[in-house]
Design an enzyme around this catalytic site. Sequence first.
Site, PDB file in Angstrom:
ATOM      1  CE1 TYR A   7      -4.364  -3.627  10.512  1.00  0.00           C
ATOM      2  CE2 TYR A   7      -4.550  -3.624  12.898  1.00  0.00           C
ATOM      3  CZ  TYR A   7      -5.032  -3.252  11.656  1.00  0.00           C
ATOM      4  OH  TYR A   7      -6.178  -2.493  11.580  1.00  0.00           O
ATOM      5  N   GLY A  63      -5.440  -4.121  -1.260  1.00  0.00           N
ATOM      6  CA  GLY A  63      -5.663  -5.165  -2.263  1.00  0.00           C
ATOM      7  C   GLY A  63      -6.421  -6.367  -1.713  1.00  0.00           C
ATOM      8  N   GLY A  92      -4.182  -9.754  -0.542  1.00  0.00           N
ATOM      9  CA  GLY A  92      -3.590  -9.758   0.796  1.00  0.00           C
ATOM     10  C   GLY A  92      -4.658  -9.713   1.864  1.00  0.00           C
ATOM     11  CE1 TYR A  96     -10.762  -3.286  11.866  1.00  0.00           C
ATOM     12  CE2 TYR A  96      -8.767  -4.273  11.012  1.00  0.00           C
ATOM     13  CZ  TYR A  96      -9.413  -3.225  11.640  1.00  0.00           C
ATOM     14  OH  TYR A  96      -8.711  -2.117  12.009  1.00  0.00           O
ATOM     15  CG  HIS A 154      -2.196  -1.398   1.112  1.00  0.00           C
ATOM     16  ND1 HIS A 154      -2.236  -1.395  -0.256  1.00  0.00           N
ATOM     17  CD2 HIS A 154      -2.741  -0.222   1.502  1.00  0.00           C
ATOM     18  CE1 HIS A 154      -2.794  -0.263  -0.661  1.00  0.00           C
ATOM     19  NE2 HIS A 154      -3.105   0.460   0.371  1.00  0.00           N
ATOM     20  CG  ASP A 155       3.261  -7.385   3.976  1.00  0.00           C
ATOM     21  OD1 ASP A 155       2.864  -8.556   3.959  1.00  0.00           O
ATOM     22  OD2 ASP A 155       4.089  -6.954   4.831  1.00  0.00           O
ATOM     23  NE  ARG A 207       3.890  -4.784  -5.958  1.00  0.00           N
ATOM     24  CZ  ARG A 207       4.763  -3.797  -6.168  1.00  0.00           C
ATOM     25  NH1 ARG A 207       5.375  -3.213  -5.139  1.00  0.00           N
ATOM     26  NH2 ARG A 207       5.057  -3.407  -7.390  1.00  0.00           N
ATOM     27  CB  SER A 208      -3.013  -8.327  -4.285  1.00  0.00           C
ATOM     28  OG  SER A 208      -3.079  -9.675  -4.733  1.00  0.00           O
ATOM     29  N   GLY A 209      -2.221  -5.591  -3.653  1.00  0.00           N
ATOM     30  CA  GLY A 209      -2.303  -4.137  -3.476  1.00  0.00           C
ATOM     31  C   GLY A 209      -1.042  -3.539  -2.863  1.00  0.00           C
TER      32      GLY A 209
END
Length: 532
Positions: free
Chosen positions: A476, A183, A186, A193, A117-118, A113-115
């Site tokens: 997404y 993050g 991810g 973009y 936001h998945d 896990r980085s940020g």
Amino acid sequence: MEKVTHISITLFLLLTISAYSSFAQTPESVYEVFIQCLTQHTANSSSSTQIKNIVFAQTNPSFTSVLQNYIRNSRFNTTSTSKPLIIVTPLQESHVQGAVICAKNMSIQIKIRSGGHDYEGVSYISNEPFIILDLFNLRNISVNLEQETAVVQTGAILGEVYYKIWENSKVHGFPGGACHTVGIGGTISSGGYGNLLRKYGLSVDRVIDAQIVDSEGKILDRKSMGEDLFWAIRGGGGSSFGVVISYTVKLVSVPKTVTVFRVMKTLEENATDLVVQWQQVAPTTDDRVFMRLLLQPRPKNVLVSVVALFLGEADEVVSIMEKEFPQLGLKKEDCNETSWIGSVIWWDNGEAFKNGAKPQTLLDRNLNSARFQKRKSDYVQKPISKEDLELLWKKMIELGTIGLVFNPYGGKMAEISSDATPFPHRAGNLFKVQYSVSWDDPSEDAEQKYTDQAKSLYDFMSPFVSQNPRSAYLNYRDLDIGINHFGRNSFEEGQVYGLKYFNNNFDRLVKIKTKVDPNNYFRNEQSIPVKM
Ligand SMILES: Cc1cc2nc3c(=O)[nH]c(=O)nc-3n(C[C@H](O)[C@H](O)[C@H](O)COP(=O)(O)OP(=O)(O)OC[C@H]3O[C@@H](n4cnc5c(N)ncnc54)[C@H](O)[C@@H]3O)c2cc1C
Ligand SMILES: *[C@@H]1O[C@H](CO)[C@@H](O)[C@H](O)[C@H]1NC(C)=O
Ligand SMILES: *[C@@H]1O[C@H](CO)[C@@H](O)[C@H](O)[C@H]1NC(C)=O
Ligand SMILES: *[C@@H]1O[C@H](CO)[C@@H](O)[C@H](O)[C@H]1NC(C)=O
Ligand SMILES: *[C@@H]1O[C@H](CO)[C@@H](O)[C@H](O)[C@H]1NC(C)=O
Ligand SMILES: *[C@@H]1O[C@H](CO)[C@@H](O)[C@H](O)[C@H]1NC(C)=O
Ligand SMILES: *[C@@H]1O[C@H](CO)[C@@H](O)[C@H](O)[C@H]1NC(C)=O
């Protein structure tokens, strides 16, 4: 004497077997064995106290807050949501190496896990026993203005990257997403973009080096990982290949003054004609113009907003729009001229911009805040007719909540070949569609209702979007389009979502995956499968 040795060897073997075998794993035993293993593997660089401080057992009073800090979708924040056996929060690279070696030795899945936001929570939930490797402490960023580069550790968030660039230069930027809490680990490993896309392409198009910890715990850079793996982690998703520690990116030039604007129209204000014209103009106009389209249902109406960034001054974009996009009716009064960092704040949060927010607000990590949400994606390759748009409005009004976001392509996107990176959606795509529905009611009925709206609108759109495969954007994340089930490494299952995310690049990703991680240690619900 001999007997004692014999007994102690037997005991040692028994202990070893029970400690390392996966079926005997309780959260407590995992914690004990893991701590011991990690302490051993990091003995050169870290004290055992430091190791205890970076590993959170379920019984640790901070476990829940550490877990929730980077949950960005409240759907995966319930008592029935799967929980990690432990959470590991590395402070340095050797902790990541040790964590991979130890978790692999214990046959436990790692979620990286980085940020957080998945959209489907894939970085912090799982359908098998797992630990979370949470990288929020690995967030150094160093900008080198002479070389126009930045080395960014993957636990950094986009806002920190933009802020650091701004601290160093007012005429440099980086093409990445608009939401500042996303993050790096991810978003870059899966594409990335934002509003510089038509001028400079994706985040991955600007990556020139990377560091990754592989399944043997080795740290590799571009040179030692080789061009295949380096290609794969620029859009193929990091979590199929290893733990990306940092990306080195090339900065881009931005003018001192840029312009942002938002124009909104309802159906009575000829919003349909505006959307017809937008489809012609937005993907073909000057590549300094990025115009996102938001479509939101209202009672018996649809609100259409054009949200834009222009890399130049207001007078120029007003005259471009008068000529090419008269339906927009853009006036100078609709525009705000600002610096590039001002435009980042405006895109992130228009209210904050209005209230004079400082660039420092981009450093705010907004811990433990989320709504319930569902997202899906599509690509449109031929304009949708006025008649079909009218049917779409009817459908959206009937569903009531779900909205659409159209992000125009063209410009630089069409110049980069579809196999330059794993991200294949380049020339030939007019725009990407995001299906977007968010809600606050935690009930299961609400979840059913809103996810059904997403499915229904997605079905409705099928005649208007890419086919064979029906393409999707990896960032997404959408588990509706296919999933690799528990414990399997099914190539057939992997191919279903893999072709949608990667089109013709899927085969190369499978070959690379098979070479660098043949035992499929780095896996998740939508990872690249191994094929022998
Ligand atoms: C509010 C919001 C706004 C967004 N806006 C944009 C946008 O403007 N543009 C855009 O392109 N996308 C956007 N996204 C999507 C976003 O890019 C993806 O969700 C991205 O994957 C999130 O990265 P993360 O590190 O925050 O997520 P995480 O949930 O931490 O990770 C996502 C995936 O990447 C893997 N991963 C994370 N770090 C690493 C690593 N260091 N090494 C290997 N694998 C890793 C995870 O295991 C997981 O599979 C948005 C998402 C949200 C929620
Ligand atoms: C620790 O240091 C010793 C001596 O310098 C070295 O031989 C060993 O490989 C190191 N171990 C690790 C895990 O880095
Ligand atoms: C998760 O749920 C807890 C309540 O159990 C709440 O306090 C917290 O704000 C929620 N966080 C997110 C990110 O949904
Ligand atoms: C981050 O930078 C600081 C200051 O330069 C340094 O002390 C630290 O070791 C770095 N951390 C990592 C994980 O590289
Ligand atoms: C795990 O480590 C132990 C101790 O070093 C070793 O004996 C064992 O073979 C390893 N197991 C695996 C599956 O790597
Ligand atoms: C909508 O278009 C019609 C026909 O072109 C025009 O007469 C009318 O003035 C437009 N309405 C608005 C609000 O622009
Ligand atoms: C942005 O533009 C609007 C419309 O012209 C104006 O009302 C507002 O004051 C501007 N805001 C800033 C911060 O310049």
